[in-house]
Design a protein around this motif. Structure first.
Motif, short mmCIF file in Angstrom:
data_model
loop_
_atom_site.label_atom_id
_atom_site.label_comp_id
_atom_site.label_asym_id
_atom_site.label_seq_id
_atom_site.Cartn_x
_atom_site.Cartn_y
_atom_site.Cartn_z
N ASP A 107 0.82 -1.21 0.00
CA ASP A 107 0.00 0.00 0.00
C ASP A 107 0.86 1.27 0.00
OD1 ASP A 107 1.08 0.05 2.53
OD2 ASP A 107 -0.83 0.20 3.60
N ASP A 127 -1.03 -2.42 -4.40
CA ASP A 127 -2.38 -2.01 -4.02
C ASP A 127 -2.63 -0.51 -4.17
OD1 ASP A 127 -2.82 -4.63 -3.37
OD2 ASP A 127 -2.53 -4.35 -1.21
N VAL A 178 -3.54 2.86 -5.96
CA VAL A 178 -4.35 3.17 -7.15
C VAL A 178 -4.33 4.65 -7.51
CG1 VAL A 178 -5.88 1.19 -6.81
CG2 VAL A 178 -6.47 3.39 -5.78
N ARG A 179 -4.07 5.54 -6.56
CA ARG A 179 -4.19 6.98 -6.81
C ARG A 179 -2.88 7.63 -7.22
NH1 ARG A 179 -3.86 11.71 -4.04
NH2 ARG A 179 -3.15 10.68 -2.13
N ARG A 188 1.08 7.52 -8.98
CA ARG A 188 1.86 6.85 -10.02
C ARG A 188 3.32 7.34 -9.99
NH1 ARG A 188 -1.36 3.71 -9.73
NH2 ARG A 188 -2.95 3.02 -11.20
N ASP A 218 -2.01 6.16 -0.91
CA ASP A 218 -3.23 6.78 -1.41
C ASP A 218 -3.85 7.73 -0.40
OD1 ASP A 218 -3.23 5.63 -3.95
OD2 ASP A 218 -4.31 3.83 -3.29
#
Length: 351
Positions: free
Chosen positions: A26, A72, A74-75, A77, A128
């Motif tokens: 994460d 994990d 996702v927001r 990069r 995230d």
């Protein structure tokens, strides 16, 4: 990667090669472009924080570029420019659920609960939840002060202190967080009294909007503390409406409270590992408010970022010194004394 490492509290600080970090599922690894040097780092080195395990890499204020992320995430990069609050929240506990990530019940802090950012790279959990994108025009050098001092001062003055235009606001201690508080309070329309022992710090405070600058260099002991508080009350026509201890010392805390007028608000920003005696008789008689302030949640950054991006607030002006990583050990150890006025930024990949 190269990193600043200490093996014992208060012991030798040196730069050496250590393994590169890897992201948790994460989490993210940030390439550190700039890292602020803060008195909180000194507290950690001196052994005032029980969460630190040795050997240790200090540093908790940072900005840089996302190097890698976990499976994990996702927001966020790789390649994004980001900063992060010094309190990295879990995003799941009751405090986080009510939006109070700055007091997360399962928080992590780079440079304290795990290795920090006086290094080429730093690993952070819960990417995230915690990573804050940097708008165009906000440099990583300016952003390096946002994770602790400037963001902490912003929340302390604007949210916890509820500053209002025209109010007298006293700032005791004009280091990085104190100068940030001076700038933010002045931008909010407050009349600012800056208190410090260093002429250079007071000169910067005046430059950033302080209407009154008080030299407390002769203030030692209870009698001198009373003199400083009286000077604040006299300058403000009866006492400050809002006062902050931005240093974190029993004397500055007591002066801050004693300099308030009836229904005034004291905000404790500087760390007080040993606590401080307060004039509670005055707190009761004048119905004063005693408030703590501990950083700022990542979701609250957009309002601050918009003021920085527009030029209303200028954290970049607080940066008075930039050092390569090899300069960090001596600069951190020098915080045994008053330190250099303004904010020192470490640039790990330069020089």
């Amino acid at each position: 990667m190269r990193a600043v490492v200490f093996e014992e509290f208060g012991g030798e600080l040196g730069v050496r090669e250590v393994p590169d970090p890897a992201p948790a599922r994460d989490g993210a690894v940030i390439r550190v472009e700039a890292a602020g040097l803060c008195r909180s780092d000194w507290h950690g080195w001196r052994g005032h924080d029980p969460s630190i395990a040795l050997p240790h890499v200090p540093g908790h204020e940072l900005a840089g570029v996302v190097e890698a992320v976990g499976a994990d995430v996702v927001r966020v990069r790789p390649g994004e420019r980001v900063t992060v609050p010094f309190v990295c929240a879990c995003g799941r506990c009751p405090a986080c659920a009510r939006g109070a990530q700055q007091v997360c019940e399962d928080q992590q802090q780079p440079g304290f609960t795990h290795w920090g950012c006086f290094a080429g790279y730093v690993a952070l959990r819960h990417a995230d939840v915690n990573l804050v994108p940097l708008p165009e025009g906000v440099t990583t050098t300016a952003a390096a002060s946002l994770g602790c001092r400037f963001a902490t001062a912003y929340r302390a003055v604007v949210e916890r202190g509820a500053v209002r235009p025209g109010e007298w606001t006293a700032v005791h201690g004009c280091g990085g967080v104190g100068l940030s508080a001076v700038m933010i309070a002045a931008a909010a329309g407050a009349r600012v009294i800056a208190v410090d022992i260093a002429p250079g710090a007071l000169e910067l405070a005046r430059r950033f909007g302080a209407e009154v600058c008080l030299d407390a260099s002769a203030a030692t002991g209870a009698a001198a503390d009373a003199e400083v508080a009286e000077a604040v009350r006299e300058a403000s026509g009866g006492g400050a409406h809002l006062s902050l201890d931005a240093l974190g010392a029993p004397g500055t805390c007591a002066r801050s409270v004693a300099g308030l007028r009836a229904h005034g608000r004291h905000v404790q920003v500087g760390l007080l590992p040993g606590g401080a005696p307060l004039p509670m008789d005055r707190v009761i008689a004048l119905e004063l408010e005693i408030l703590g302030s501990h950083g700022m949640a990542a979701h609250a950054y957009p309002a601050l970022m918009s003021l920085v991006a527009s030029g209303t607030l200028r954290p970049d002006l607080l940066v008075t010194r930039e050092l390569p990583l090899t300069g960090a050990p001596a600069a951190l150890a020098a915080l045994d004394g008053p330190g250099t006025p303004g904010v020192t930024v470490i640039t790990p990949h330069r020089g």
